[in-house]
Design an enzyme around this catalytic site. Structure first.
Site, short mmCIF file in Angstrom:
data_model
loop_
_atom_site.label_atom_id
_atom_site.label_comp_id
_atom_site.label_asym_id
_atom_site.label_seq_id
_atom_site.Cartn_x
_atom_site.Cartn_y
_atom_site.Cartn_z
CE LYS A 53 -3.83 -2.28 2.31
NZ LYS A 53 -4.33 -2.78 3.59
CD GLN A 97 -3.30 -4.49 7.04
OE1 GLN A 97 -3.27 -3.57 6.24
NE2 GLN A 97 -3.97 -5.62 6.80
CG ASP A 120 -9.51 0.25 5.17
OD1 ASP A 120 -9.47 0.01 3.95
OD2 ASP A 120 -8.68 -0.18 5.99
#
Ligand code: NAD
Length: 290
Positions: A53, A97, A120
């Site tokens: 990413k 994460q 997200d």
């Protein structure tokens, strides 16, 4: 006839190019799109996701703020870092994460991210906005799946989509998006409580495999000519491979002999997730004020 492979790598490159252009335009106005990536612990798969990413962000001329925390990080510490990032005007997106170390309540952390930086789409407010079609970000993997279907002109309107998997990050949001009037699909969600999975998968015009079970969708489980979207990313032990494992999806690649379209793993849905994430970050930066 073998299925047409849906090339997520090439579509994601196109999207990333357009993100790069948007990022350059924002830079001229003094805004550098920035994603803060928070990783707690040493999970090797998470570390590799986070690295890819960050690399993609840099390539698109965007900033990434890397926050690496030890496995024994306390929940309060993480929450206070999130609070700082929420109020930092230079940060446009925050990605935490998953999975987080066991002592940290993941839901609490996701809910601490400001919805306007929740690229997200994990915050309950973001999820609610997505369901009610209010402004907000779309979840990256489901959005990536839809972008791929559109790229290949797959008929979604009126199609019967069967999704194997009901997770909060894939199955549920994808079902919610696909039943929007603009897509107009009829959706069946299968899960561990589904009695006869094959009965359902055999009905699917579009079958989405997102159960986290290596190659469990077999050719005899799909209708001839179905579109098979494989969201799965699994590491299975393989002594033949240098790394000692290989990456595979949730569908057996042999389904490609019966399907009309099929997303390979790797190279199908995986690269789309990052592209959609980058799109959300640049979108967030665009909405922000310098
Ligand atoms: P998860 O483990 O959170 O959820 C799996 C779901 O599958 C559960 O809801 C469960 O009820 C269902 N399930 C399990 N066994 C089943 C069965 N036999 N039949 C029907 N349903 C069954 O998984 P997740 O986070 O949604 O991820 C699913 C897969 O997608 C994993 O392989 C994951 O690595 C991958 N993934 C890929 C991306 C990407 O960018 N391509 C993003 C997220 C997840």
């Amino acid at each position: 006839m073998a299925a047409i492979l849906m090339d997520g790598k090439s579509l994601s490159s196109k999207i990333r190019e357009s993100v790069k252009i948007r990022a350059a335009e924002l830079k001229e106005k003094g805004i550098v799109p920035c994603l803060a990536v928070v990783l707690a612990g040493e999970d090797p798969a998470s570390l590799s996701y986070v690295k890819s990413k960050e690399k993609a962000l840099t390539q698109a001329g965007m900033d990434s703020r890397d926050i690496r925390l030890p496995e024994n990080t306390r929940e309060e510490e993480l929450l206070s870092i999130i609070a700082e990032l929420n109020s930092d005007r230079k940060v446009h997106g925050i990605l935490v994460q998953s999975p987080l170390p066991a002592q940290i309540d993941e839901e609490k952390v996701f809910s601490a991210v400001a919805p306007e930086k929740d690229v997200d789409c994990f915050h309950p407010v973001s999820v609610g906005s997505m369901v009610l079609q209010k402004p907000g970000f779309l979840p990256c993997t489901p959005h990536g799946v839809i972008a791929l279907l559109r790229e290949y002109n797959i008929q979604i309107n009126g199609a019967h989509v069967v999704i194997a998997g009901r997770s909060n990050i894939v199955g549920k949001p994808l079902a919610n998006l696909l039943i929007r009037k603009e897509f107009n699909a009829t959706v069946t969600i299968c899960h561990t409580g589904t009695k006869d999975l094959n009965f359902h998968t055999l009905q699917a015009d579009i079958l989405i495999a997102a159960a986290g079970k290596p190659e469990f969708i077999k050719p005899d489980m799909i209708k001839k000519g179905a579109v098979v979207i494989d969201v799965g990313i699994n590491r299975v032990k393989d002594a033949q491979e240098k790394k000692g494992y290989r990456v595979c999806g949730d569908a057996d690649p042999l389904v490609a002999q019966k399907a009309s379209f099929y997303t390979p793993v790797p190279g199908g849905v995986g690269p789309m997730t990052i592209a959609m994430l980058m799109q959300n970050v640049v979108e967030s930066a665009q909405r922000s004020k310098p």
